[in-house]
Structures are given as structure tokens and as C-alpha cells.
Design a protein around this motif. Sequence first.
Motif, PDB file in Angstrom:
ATOM      1  N   TRP A 216       1.631   9.396  -5.899  1.00 24.82           N
ATOM      2  CA  TRP A 216       2.160  10.726  -5.613  1.00 24.82           C
ATOM      3  C   TRP A 216       3.193  11.138  -6.670  1.00 24.82           C
ATOM      4  N   TYR A 217       4.050  10.190  -7.059  1.00 28.01           N
ATOM      5  CA  TYR A 217       5.094  10.458  -8.049  1.00 28.01           C
ATOM      6  C   TYR A 217       4.471  10.845  -9.399  1.00 28.01           C
ATOM      7  N   ILE A 218       3.444  10.107  -9.813  1.00 30.20           N
ATOM      8  CA  ILE A 218       2.764  10.392 -11.085  1.00 30.20           C
ATOM      9  C   ILE A 218       2.106  11.769 -11.033  1.00 30.20           C
TER      10      ILE A 218
ATOM     11  N   LEU B 120       0.831  -1.206   0.000  1.00 32.30           N
ATOM     12  CA  LEU B 120       0.000   0.000   0.000  1.00 32.30           C
ATOM     13  C   LEU B 120       0.867   1.258   0.000  1.00 32.30           C
ATOM     14  N   ILE B 121       1.907   1.254   0.818  1.00 29.59           N
ATOM     15  CA  ILE B 121       2.814   2.404   0.851  1.00 29.59           C
ATOM     16  C   ILE B 121       3.437   2.638  -0.514  1.00 29.59           C
ATOM     17  N   LYS B 122       3.881   1.556  -1.151  1.00 31.76           N
ATOM     18  CA  LYS B 122       4.495   1.655  -2.480  1.00 31.76           C
ATOM     19  C   LYS B 122       3.504   2.225  -3.490  1.00 31.76           C
ATOM     20  N   LYS B 123       2.255   1.757  -3.427  1.00 32.24           N
ATOM     21  CA  LYS B 123       1.220   2.221  -4.355  1.00 32.24           C
ATOM     22  C   LYS B 123       0.953   3.715  -4.177  1.00 32.24           C
ATOM     23  N   LEU B 124       0.854   4.152  -2.922  1.00 26.97           N
ATOM     24  CA  LEU B 124       0.571   5.558  -2.650  1.00 26.97           C
ATOM     25  C   LEU B 124       1.728   6.455  -3.089  1.00 26.97           C
TER      26      LEU B 124
END
Length: 319
Positions: free
Chosen positions: A305-307, A297-301
Amino acid sequence: MEEIKNVNLTQLKPFKNHPFSVNFDKDFIELMKSIDKEGVIVPLLARPNPNGEGYELISGHRRKMVCEELGIEEIPVVIREMNDEQAIIAMVDINLMQREKIKLSEKAFALKMKLEAMSRQGQRSDLTSGQVDQKLKNRDVKTYEIEIEKKDNEELVFRNSEKTTNSYSSRKELAMQIGESERQIQRYIRLTNLIPQILEMVDAERIAFTVAVELSYLKETEQYELYAVMDLEQCTPSLTQAHRMKMSSQSGNLDMDNIYCILEEEKPNQKEKIKIPADLLEEFFPENFTEKQKIGLIKKLVEEWYIEQNEIDIKLSKR
């Protein structure tokens, strides 16, 4: 000798050192719905309490807890005369067959209990968990098998069948019964030497099974020192590092400084890690989230954010 009778829940005592936990999970909820609608279809299994009044529950701890939640006071129970060894073997066999999800720690302690019970059946009082390789030779040994039928998320126990053999190895027999190698049985039982804190990390899959086996050879004080370092540095050892600690322990050279040095060595393909205190984010995750799900989940968020940041940068550059 056995009989089926309705027994008040207060008369049912938990099995001594019962290694299996009862979790309030999806299966528990489904069983609660079933018992609320149909009642207890399959009787529990118990024996007269060898330590006092009432009965010692051998099989059915989960159904008993469900009935307590539902306010049911009496339930059908098969009362069977069993000695300690027969009771332990029946308890382990039924739970290993019935439960789909078993923690490594639960399996480890269950197999240890059964192996020791089988050894006592062979009339050898000198066989301990540290001597599981010893064999019982050239004597008649009685063993017992439990016939079980699974039905409606519950187990139905019928009877013990007896057999005799002239040359007997407890661990070999146990390995044949559960479909594992003797070496694997030994590995499972090694886990019972781990301190609770490290064993919890094994159950949570933070430490691999093979690594845990190596760590089980560390002395208790060394394990506590290792846990303190792992907790402070938020890291776990690789198999190679665990083996080095085992060798250092056996040579009497393992202390906290040595543990730090071993854990600081770069692992294969090791990359720099960002360490976030668990309690900092704990309140934002569902209670049943695993470590893997939290990281995902952290990686997905972060990716989202990066996009979003890239899109903002592109819009600003066009102005």
C-alpha cells in the motif's frame, strides 16, 4: 505375557490423562492414506482395562482415530499385562520418540507423569511433583526400558527389559534417558503449574519458555489476574518483568495494580505498538495461520500500500 488379537474399536479405552493431542494435520492425512491403502500394518499396544471391560490403549491413539474416520471396526492390537507405572512409562516413551511435533505443555505433563511413575517404581509414595529433587538411596530399584522400532509412520513395540540399580535418582535417570539436564526437566515440569489460558499462550509461542517458567511460580489467582491484564493490554511480560512478578508474589505484594505497573515499564528496545483486536481480522486469515504469519502478511500488505501511494503521489506531482 502378551498376545496379538483383532479388537473392536469400541473395546479400546483412551489412556487416563493422556497428555498428547491428536491433530487433524498433514501427518494425520498421510497416515489415513497409508491405512486406507495397506490397512493397519503395525498393531496398537494396549493392556487389559484396569477399570472395567475392554482394554486401555497405551500406544496408537492416532491410528485408532484414523480407523474411526475410515469406518474400520477391528484392528490388530498387542495386549500386554502391564502395571500402572510400566504403562505410563511406555506411553510417554513411545510418544516422545514417535512424534516430531510436541507442544511444550504436552512434553511438560508427559515428563511429570513419567517421573512420578519412575518414583513409584522405587517404592517411594511420598515423592510428588513438588519434591522431584528427593533421591532414592541405598535400595534395589527395578526400572524398565521399552525397545521400539519405528516403521511406516507407526511404532512397533517389542518388550520391556529390566535392570536393577542400588542408588537411584528418578530425575537423574529421566534426564539421561531423554538427553536433557536435570535442571531442564525441572523447568518443563514447572509449566504444569500454569493455568490453561497462559499455557495456551506458551504453546502458541506468544510467551517464551523461560518467561513461562518464571510465571509458573505465581499463585493461581495471580495468574488469572495477569492473564486478564495481558488480554486487555495485548501484551506479554519480558523475562525481567516475569521475574519481578515472581519476586513480588513470593513476598505477598503481587496484585492487579502491581501487575499493571510492571507491565507498563518500558522493555529494552520497546517501540510504540498498534493494537488491532484479533477478531476484527480473524475471518480473513486461513485457519492454520500462526501469529507470526499473520503479522508478516499485514506488514507485506501495508508495504505494498505504501509503495502504491508513493507511486500515485509521484504521478500527481508530475502533472
